[in-house]
Design a protein around this motif. Structure first.
Motif, PDB file in Angstrom:
ATOM      1  N   ILE A   1       0.856  -1.190   0.000  1.00 27.38           N
ATOM      2  CA  ILE A   1       0.000   0.000   0.000  1.00 27.38           C
ATOM      3  C   ILE A   1       0.892   1.239   0.000  1.00 27.38           C
ATOM      4  O   ILE A   1       1.801   1.358   0.826  1.00 27.38           O
ATOM      5  CB  ILE A   1      -0.912   0.030   1.232  1.00 27.38           C
ATOM      6  CG1 ILE A   1      -1.950  -1.095   1.158  1.00 27.38           C
ATOM      7  CG2 ILE A   1      -1.613   1.383   1.375  1.00 27.38           C
ATOM      8  CD1 ILE A   1      -2.762  -1.255   2.421  1.00 27.38           C
ATOM      9  N   TYR A   2       0.643   2.140  -0.937  1.00 32.45           N
ATOM     10  CA  TYR A   2       1.267   3.469  -0.899  1.00 32.45           C
ATOM     11  C   TYR A   2       0.255   4.408  -0.250  1.00 32.45           C
ATOM     12  O   TYR A   2      -0.799   4.697  -0.832  1.00 32.45           O
ATOM     13  CB  TYR A   2       1.602   3.963  -2.303  1.00 32.45           C
ATOM     14  CG  TYR A   2       2.705   3.188  -2.987  1.00 32.45           C
ATOM     15  CD1 TYR A   2       4.038   3.538  -2.813  1.00 32.45           C
ATOM     16  CD2 TYR A   2       2.409   2.103  -3.806  1.00 32.45           C
ATOM     17  CE1 TYR A   2       5.054   2.823  -3.441  1.00 32.45           C
ATOM     18  CE2 TYR A   2       3.413   1.383  -4.442  1.00 32.45           C
ATOM     19  CZ  TYR A   2       4.734   1.751  -4.254  1.00 32.45           C
ATOM     20  OH  TYR A   2       5.730   1.030  -4.872  1.00 32.45           O
ATOM     21  N   LEU A   3       0.553   4.874   0.959  1.00 32.75           N
ATOM     22  CA  LEU A   3      -0.333   5.802   1.669  1.00 32.75           C
ATOM     23  C   LEU A   3       0.160   7.213   1.401  1.00 32.75           C
ATOM     24  O   LEU A   3       1.238   7.611   1.852  1.00 32.75           O
ATOM     25  CB  LEU A   3      -0.326   5.506   3.172  1.00 32.75           C
ATOM     26  CG  LEU A   3      -1.220   6.392   4.041  1.00 32.75           C
ATOM     27  CD1 LEU A   3      -2.689   6.249   3.634  1.00 32.75           C
ATOM     28  CD2 LEU A   3      -1.043   6.054   5.522  1.00 32.75           C
ATOM     29  N   CYS A   4      -0.632   7.996   0.653  1.00 36.68           N
ATOM     30  CA  CYS A   4      -0.171   9.277   0.101  1.00 36.68           C
ATOM     31  C   CYS A   4      -0.767  10.474   0.838  1.00 36.68           C
ATOM     32  O   CYS A   4      -1.979  10.551   1.047  1.00 36.68           O
ATOM     33  CB  CYS A   4      -0.531   9.356  -1.380  1.00 36.68           C
ATOM     34  SG  CYS A   4       0.229   8.051  -2.370  1.00 36.68           S
ATOM     35  N   LEU A   5       0.104  11.434   1.189  1.00 36.31           N
ATOM     36  CA  LEU A   5      -0.288  12.646   1.906  1.00 36.31           C
ATOM     37  C   LEU A   5      -0.074  13.848   0.991  1.00 36.31           C
ATOM     38  O   LEU A   5       1.039  14.085   0.504  1.00 36.31           O
ATOM     39  CB  LEU A   5       0.548  12.816   3.180  1.00 36.31           C
ATOM     40  CG  LEU A   5       0.803  11.550   4.030  1.00 36.31           C
ATOM     41  CD1 LEU A   5       1.623  11.910   5.269  1.00 36.31           C
ATOM     42  CD2 LEU A   5      -0.498  10.886   4.424  1.00 36.31           C
ATOM     43  N   HIS A   6      -1.123  14.611   0.762  1.00 32.81           N
ATOM     44  CA  HIS A   6      -1.052  15.734  -0.182  1.00 32.81           C
ATOM     45  C   HIS A   6      -0.501  17.003   0.471  1.00 32.81           C
ATOM     46  O   HIS A   6      -0.354  17.098   1.693  1.00 32.81           O
ATOM     47  CB  HIS A   6      -2.433  16.003  -0.785  1.00 32.81           C
ATOM     48  CG  HIS A   6      -3.459  16.456   0.215  1.00 32.81           C
ATOM     49  ND1 HIS A   6      -3.496  17.745   0.711  1.00 32.81           N
ATOM     50  CD2 HIS A   6      -4.494  15.799   0.803  1.00 32.81           C
ATOM     51  CE1 HIS A   6      -4.503  17.865   1.559  1.00 32.81           C
ATOM     52  NE2 HIS A   6      -5.123  16.699   1.633  1.00 32.81           N
ATOM     53  N   GLY A   7      -0.229  18.001  -0.362  1.00 30.69           N
ATOM     54  CA  GLY A   7       0.303  19.274   0.106  1.00 30.69           C
ATOM     55  C   GLY A   7      -0.778  20.232   0.556  1.00 30.69           C
ATOM     56  O   GLY A   7      -1.976  20.007   0.358  1.00 30.69           O
ATOM     57  N   ALA A   8      -0.364  21.342   1.157  1.00 32.06           N
ATOM     58  CA  ALA A   8      -1.301  22.353   1.652  1.00 32.06           C
ATOM     59  C   ALA A   8      -2.079  22.964   0.499  1.00 32.06           C
ATOM     60  O   ALA A   8      -1.499  23.350  -0.522  1.00 32.06           O
ATOM     61  CB  ALA A   8      -0.548  23.443   2.417  1.00 32.06           C
ATOM     62  N   GLY A   9      -3.398  23.023   0.659  1.00 34.11           N
ATOM     63  CA  GLY A   9      -4.255  23.585  -0.376  1.00 34.11           C
ATOM     64  C   GLY A   9      -4.667  22.580  -1.423  1.00 34.11           C
ATOM     65  O   GLY A   9      -5.600  22.832  -2.189  1.00 34.11           O
ATOM     66  N   HIS A  10      -3.995  21.444  -1.495  1.00 40.66           N
ATOM     67  CA  HIS A  10      -4.320  20.419  -2.475  1.00 40.66           C
ATOM     68  C   HIS A  10      -5.335  19.440  -1.877  1.00 40.66           C
ATOM     69  O   HIS A  10      -6.016  19.744  -0.904  1.00 40.66           O
ATOM     70  CB  HIS A  10      -3.044  19.695  -2.904  1.00 40.66           C
ATOM     71  CG  HIS A  10      -2.244  20.437  -3.907  1.00 40.66           C
ATOM     72  ND1 HIS A  10      -1.525  19.837  -4.910  1.00 40.66           N
ATOM     73  CD2 HIS A  10      -2.033  21.775  -4.065  1.00 40.66           C
ATOM     74  CE1 HIS A  10      -0.919  20.731  -5.651  1.00 40.66           C
ATOM     75  NE2 HIS A  10      -1.205  21.932  -5.146  1.00 40.66           N
ATOM     76  N   SER A  11      -5.416  18.261  -2.450  1.00 42.74           N
ATOM     77  CA  SER A  11      -6.333  17.232  -1.958  1.00 42.74           C
ATOM     78  C   SER A  11      -5.823  15.880  -2.421  1.00 42.74           C
ATOM     79  O   SER A  11      -4.780  15.787  -3.088  1.00 42.74           O
ATOM     80  CB  SER A  11      -7.756  17.456  -2.492  1.00 42.74           C
ATOM     81  OG  SER A  11      -7.832  17.095  -3.859  1.00 42.74           O
ATOM     82  N   ALA A  12      -6.557  14.839  -2.091  1.00 41.23           N
ATOM     83  CA  ALA A  12      -6.191  13.499  -2.550  1.00 41.23           C
ATOM     84  C   ALA A  12      -6.165  13.407  -4.069  1.00 41.23           C
ATOM     85  O   ALA A  12      -5.532  12.506  -4.630  1.00 41.23           O
ATOM     86  CB  ALA A  12      -7.172  12.475  -1.983  1.00 41.23           C
TER      87      ALA A  12
END
Length: 413
Positions: free
Chosen positions: A120-131
């Motif tokens: 599983i790649y658990l991905c965390l987005h940047g500020a102001g962005h989203s999944a």
């Protein structure tokens, strides 16, 4: 901040570079007509308001691209019609990229692609962005693994603190640990590689350090940080207010917002812009419920008190964690002194993807997915808990991971 960091480091927004060969192959068929974009009827003109206004009604439903639109350049119907391909700037829906979306009990939307594959790649987005900043990448990764992403509080479709969210580093770390526990409970057999972009990259490194000291330490088998370096990020902070203020405050349509992101090289891939930009906006309506404008969902200036906390200590946190890790950058020059020395000592793997902007995974999702795949093979990362036990028994010299699709490299590269 996210995609604004590149603009700061360059001093100003640059003109859109030529589309790289690899990316051209990854684009929709109509992207071959890049030069025609500047001449077609959808060009953005903020002064003359030539963008078609599509404001009435509710939030648009998923729209399929129609790449063969015929229109006439002649008043006389007897004259031959001119047919040309134009770009489709309509928004795309999450279900065109992810397989499923579920809500965590706390109100966090979790998007899943490639549900039953390991790891599983658990991905965390940047500020102001989203999944949605990982949507195009999800389409690639799900061919050999599972990609899971979620919206941080106040972002995307999150139901937590929709206005003025608490984005302190401690709160974000608590949120990641909570989602990690939920994901590993729902998918107990797979191992996890934590991925983060920009602000999410800083939180990924810090949360990975927390998780490897927990009871689920064996679940965390890798770390990937995308285009964030402590030194350059902190140096950029004094300029962030000016850069945020230089962005348009409102858009008249989703199409206009998508074109703006491409024209300013905030994003370089049409398919990513169509799914990523709409998720960054919120609809502003009048008393009668009519849509009057699209504003930024997250007021980045209100997050300024948290900026230093996100990035401070990132280099130390990244280097001290004892798991395989890679740092992906758009430009090698962004490395600070400590990371340069550590990279020369082989403490992490550095990958530089040329001809991309700050949002590497959006600008070149195919190359990003390839490097994610290669990361597992080169570092012999166990993809399941069964492989973790096998690795302990035979040692790294005799262990080879069983990753979902060995033909991936031959098929796409």
């Amino acid at each position: 901040m996210s995609d604004l960091l590149k603009q700061t480091l360059k001093g100003q927004q640059k003109q859109k570079p030529p589309v790289p060969k690899k990316q051209m192959q990854n684009e929709d068929e109509d992207d071959a007509d890049e030069k025609e974009e500047e001449q077609d009827q959808f060009d953005v003109d903020f002064n003359k308001n030539t963008i078609p206004v599509k404001l009435q009604g509710s939030k648009p439903q998923p729209i399929k691209a129609d790449h063969n639109i015929t229109h006439s350049h002649h008043q006389n119907p007897q004259q031959a019609k001119v047919t040309k391909k134009i770009h489709d700037y309509s928004p795309q829906h999450w279900n065109e990229f992810y397989d499923e979306m579920i809500f965590h009990p706390n109100g966090t939307p979790i998007y899943i692609a490639g549900k039953n594959k390991a790891p599983i790649y658990l991905c965390l987005h940047g500020a102001g962005h989203s999944a949605m900043s990982f949507a195009n990448l999800a389409n690639e990764v799900k061919q050999y693994a599972t990609l899971i992403s979620f919206d941080f509080r106040g972002h995307g479709q999150s139901k937590i603190e929709f206005e003025n969210p608490n984005l302190s580093v401690q709160q974000l770390l608590d949120d990641v640990v909570e989602i990690f526990d939920y994901v590993t409970t729902q998918w107990p057999k797979q191992t996890v590689i934590i991925v983060g972009h920009s602000m999410g990259g800083a939180i990924a490194a810090k949360s990975a350090n927390l998780l490897i000291t927990s009871q689920k330490a064996d679940k965390v088998q890798g770390l990937i940080v995308i285009d964030v370096v402590e030194g350059s990020a902190i140096e950029a902070l004094p300029f962030m207010e000016q850069i945020v203020n230089n962005r348009p405050k409102h858009f008249k349509s989703y199409e206009q917002a998508i074109q703006w992101s491409l024209n300013t090289s905030t994003l370089m891939t049409l398919s990513s812009a169509r799914v990523s930009m709409p998720a960054q906006l919120k609809e502003v309506k009048d008393q009668n419920g009519n849509l009057i404008s699209l504003d930024w969902r997250v007021d980045l200036l209100k997050t300024a008190p948290f900026w230093m906390g996100w990035f401070e200590g990132l280099t130390n946190q990244f280097l001290q964690i004892r798991i395989p890790k890679i740092l992906m950058l758009a430009e090698k020059e962004r490395l600070d002194k400590d990371l340069t020395v550590a990279q020369m000592q082989g403490k992490f793997r550095l990958i530089v993807l040329q001809n991309t902007g700050h949002s590497i995974q959006e600008d070149d999702p195919k190359s990003t997915a390839y490097n994610f795949h290669d990361f597992i093979l080169k570092f012999r990362i166990p993809t399941t808990m069964e492989e973790v036990e096998k690795l302990k028994q035979v040692g790294i010299g005799k262990f080879h991971p069983i990753i979902g699709n060995y033909e991936y490299q031959q098929k796409y590269y």
